[in-house]
Enzyme design. Structure first.
Site: not given
Ligand code: BV8
Ligand code: ZN
Length: 263
Positions: A111, A114, A129, A209-210, A234, A236
């Site tokens: 996802q 970088d 992404h 990933t969360s 992860n 957490e």
């Molecule tokens: C889609 C690129 C169809 C940009 C990213 C309302 C309207 C429209 C869509 C939606 C909506 N409601 C929901 C949606 C769907 C939406 C979605 O899922 N929203 C979420 C927030 C609810 N998805 C979309 O919009 C997707 N498209 O659905 O298209 C559509 C179209 C129109 C209308 C409806 C549907 C597109 C999603 C892509 C978005 N772009 N990135 C940029 O980077 O600038 S997403 C972004 O979040 C990054 O790519 C990132 O990777 C990704 C996911 O987050 P994580 O990677 O999980 O990162 P996070 O910080 O959350 O978590 C980190 C984790 O690591 C934690 O768990 C932590 O504990 C852990 N961690 C920390 N340190 C460590 C570790 N683990 C191990 N070791 C460590 N050391």
């Protein structure tokens, strides 16, 4: 001292089971998120340091924000590019690159935008992404620029683009980062490839990933429904933790090499 001593006993026990599942697998998929790059100094989306000024990523990573204030959105991406340009792949990235060379069939679905997996030597990568280092025409006229500091040997001091500068395409339109914003659909071929790989996997490793962003977050369950063993790495619990077969609680830069050492 054995670095895995820092891990919980339950995780050390689970490492053996996880290594056995991988050793017996034909096809392995790893799904990574921002957590795998955290150790490299790249802020995660929802963890500490994930905010820029007072904005949450969802407020800037969308087309409406870009149309409303392209300079602000470009400033955020320029800041992120600078952070990434100063970072290096960590032991977790490098371990996944070695697993790709060592296992019979290994695919990395990320996802992250970088580019650190490629920098670590991974080749079979599905970038769900997009990639922050590419800029594309906002009007999709076909112009694509690769601005990666590693490929273009750019001066790491320079900023992409200069703050306040609005990069323009040769067709006159604005350029935008080649990433999938919230509310935008993923590239159908890219998503199709990720679905095929997850659906055919014997093991899926879900790393850093969360599990909140769809459709990426649906891939582990798809793999599980098709018979794959599911392993989560992860620091957490996440919404996926309840349904995976094996939880390896700890930082990926420590857990992944510990897992590899048991293969
Ligand atoms: C889609 C690129 C169809 C940009 C990213 C309302 C309207 C429209 C869509 C939606 C909506 N409601 C929901 C949606 C769907 C939406 C979605 O899922 N929203 C979420 C927030 C609810 N998805 C979309 O919009 C997707 N498209 O659905 O298209 C559509 C179209 C129109 C209308 C409806 C549907 C597109 C999603 C892509 C978005 N772009 N990135 C940029 O980077 O600038 S997403 C972004 O979040 C990054 O790519 C990132 O990777 C990704 C996911 O987050 P994580 O990677 O999980 O990162 P996070 O910080 O959350 O978590 C980190 C984790 O690591 C934690 O768990 C932590 O504990 C852990 N961690 C920390 N340190 C460590 C570790 N683990 C191990 N070791 C460590 N050391
Ligand atoms: Zn153009």
């Amino acid at each position: 001292m054995d670095p895995t001593m820092a891990l919980e006993q339950a995780t050390r026990d689970a490492l053996e089971r996880a290594a056995k599942a991988i050793a017996g697998a034909r096809r392995v998929v790893a799904l990574t998120g921002a957590g795998i790059s955290f150790e490299s100094g790249v802020p995660t989306f929802r963890g500490p340091g994930g905010l820029w000024r007072q904005f949450r990523p969802e407020e800037l990573a969308n087309l409406q924000a870009f149309n409303r204030n392209p300079a602000l959105v470009w400033e955020w991406y320029s800041w992120r590019r600078q952070r990434i340009a100063e970072s290096r792949p960590n032991a977790g990235h490098e371990c996944l690159a070695r697993l790709e060379r060592r296992l019979p069939a290994f695919t990395l679905v990320t996802q992250n935008v970088d580019g650190l997996h490629r920098q670590a030597g991974s080749a079979r990568i599905v970038e769900l992404h997009g990639n922050i280092w590419r800029s594309v025409c906002a009007r999709r006229c076909g112009v694509v620029l690769d601005e990666s500091p590693w490929e273009t040997r750019r001066d790491p001091e320079c900023r992409w683009p200069e703050p306040g500068a609005l990069p323009r395409c040769t067709c006159g339109s604005l350029l935008r980062p080649d990433v999938v914003w919230f509310g935008e659909s993923l590239d159908t071929d890219v998503l199709g490839c990720a679905i095929d790989e997850a659906g055919a996997a014997d093991v899926i490793l879900v790393v850093g990933t969360s599990g909140l962003v769809y459709p990426a977050a649906a891939l582990p369950d798809l793999a599980r429904r098709n018979g794959a063993a599911t392993i989560e790495i992860n620091v957490e619990p996440t919404p996926l933790s309840e349904s995976v077969d094996i939880v390896l609680r700890g930082p990926s830069e420590l857990v992944l090499p510990a897992l590899e050492a048991r293969l």
